[in-house]
Design an enzyme around this catalytic site. Structure first.
Site, PDB file in Angstrom:
ATOM      1  N   ASP A 109      11.469 -19.842  -6.437  1.00 32.09           N
ATOM      2  CA  ASP A 109      12.920 -20.238  -6.579  1.00 32.09           C
ATOM      3  C   ASP A 109      13.261 -21.565  -6.799  1.00 32.09           C
ATOM      4  O   ASP A 109      12.575 -22.569  -6.872  1.00 32.09           O
ATOM      5  CB  ASP A 109      13.532 -20.043  -5.081  1.00 32.09           C
ATOM      6  CG  ASP A 109      13.502 -18.543  -4.850  1.00 32.09           C
ATOM      7  OD1 ASP A 109      12.938 -17.586  -5.757  1.00 32.09           O
ATOM      8  OD2 ASP A 109      14.292 -18.176  -3.870  1.00 32.09           O
ATOM      9  N   HIS A 253       8.968 -22.273  -3.743  1.00 34.61           N
ATOM     10  CA  HIS A 253       9.802 -22.729  -4.586  1.00 34.61           C
ATOM     11  C   HIS A 253       9.101 -23.647  -5.501  1.00 34.61           C
ATOM     12  O   HIS A 253       8.231 -24.440  -5.046  1.00 34.61           O
ATOM     13  CB  HIS A 253      10.687 -23.577  -3.769  1.00 34.61           C
ATOM     14  CG  HIS A 253      11.561 -22.847  -2.663  1.00 34.61           C
ATOM     15  ND1 HIS A 253      11.175 -22.330  -1.532  1.00 34.61           N
ATOM     16  CD2 HIS A 253      12.958 -22.600  -2.965  1.00 34.61           C
ATOM     17  CE1 HIS A 253      12.316 -21.502  -1.116  1.00 34.61           C
ATOM     18  NE2 HIS A 253      13.268 -21.624  -1.622  1.00 34.61           N
TER      19      HIS A 253
HETATM   20 ZN   LIG Z   1      16.984 -21.148  -3.604  1.00 34.62          ZN
END
Ligand SMILES: [Zn+2]
Length: 302
Positions: A109, A253
């Site tokens: 992400d 992430h």
């Molecule tokens: Zn996020």
């Protein structure tokens, strides 16, 4: 907000295309376009009403089929996938698959992000693994080449809002967050995404409700690396492995801050999962597998 009107042209073009091909059901594949079969057929009628003399029934059929063919061609080269109908407008945390079906989806992400996104792409490439990247619109605007690379290397790109805000947004602001991100993903990569992930997993601040209403599948996760709090590399690996299970979705992430620990941990995470017999799938592949599994169960019940 000055970008709001920026993609009006392509949207109008797509709506026109939908009008022509509406009866072929493309609407389901294009959740960014508001509308239903009723508006599609109205569009078709409007086109006929203009009664351009050269447009006979036959030539309209020809245009329809050639447009569909070119769309399909584009879709297959750009890796666009429609998601199974049963998942449209739903929220998906993990696939419930037989224990023998050892698949897992790695998701990343908050990118594209300088350095870490390309480092992660390098690792995935080296291991011949496809992942799913939930991008932030304003980051994609800053780093379009990285978004192009994500798609060119066979990964899935998906919507993670424009600003990554956690606060409450009214319906208009929520629509901006979702629509502008999908429009930019399409403009940069040619991919029409049907997948959404709410920032922070928050379902109550607007964008999640809007995305659901637009028939996106909202993709959550079952195994949180907690890499955003920058744990030590061994801890990060352990966070993922502890909750890894067949059909699972791993949250990591590639952006949003310093992701050097994620980059360091990823090769070991891949190795550990491989040793346990896992193979890696994208979110659309995971949805397909779940769809097939549910179809099988339904047949058995009959
Ligand atoms: Zn996020």
């Amino acid at each position: 907000m000055e970008n709001k009107k920026h993609f009006g042209w392509s949207q109008n073009t797509l709506i026109a295309l939908l009008g022509i091909t509406g009866c072929l059901g493309l609407g389901l594949m294009l959740p960014v376009i508001p509308g239903n079969s009723e508006t599609h057929s109205k569009e078709t009628i409007n086109i006929k009403d203009l009664s351009l003399p050269a447009l006979t029934e036959e030539s309209i059929e020809g245009i329809k089929s050639s447009m569909l063919t070119s769309w399909q061609k584009e879709a297959s080269t750009k890796g666009v996938r429609n998601i199974p109908q049963r998942f449209q407008g739903t929220t998906f945390v993990e696939a419930k698959l037989p224990a023998s079906e050892k698949v897992i989806a790695l998701t990343f992400d908050d990118g594209p992000w300088p350095q870490s996104t390309s480092q992660i792409l390098d690792i995935l490439k080296k291991n011949n693994i496809k992942g799913t990247f939930f991008v932030v619109g304003q980051m994609l605007q800053e780093h379009p080449d990285m978004g192009k690379r994500v798609v060119a290397e066979g990964h899935t790109i998906a919507n993670h809002t424009w600003h990554h805000w956690y606060h409450y947004m009214n319906p208009q602001a929520s629509a901006f967050e979702v629509d502008n991100t999908s429009n930019l993903i399409y403009k940069v990569t040619g991919v029409k995404t049907s997948l959404f992930r709410p920032p922070g997993g928050i379902k109550t601040n607007g964008p999640y409700a809007y995305a659901k209403n637009q028939k996106y599948a909202s993709i959550m996760w079952s195994s949180d690396s907690v890499d955003y709090s920058r744990p030590s590399v061994p801890k990060l690996i352990n966070n993922v492995m502890r909750e890894a299970r067949p059909g699972g979705i791993v949250l990591m992430h590639d952006g949003g801050g310093n992701r050097s620990h994620t980059v360091q941990a990823l090769p070991q995470i891949i190795n550990n999962l491989r040793k346990k017999g896992y193979r890696f799938v994208t979110i659309p592949e995971l949805l397909e597998l779940q769809d097939k599994q549910l179809q099988m169960l339904a047949v058995k019940k009959k």
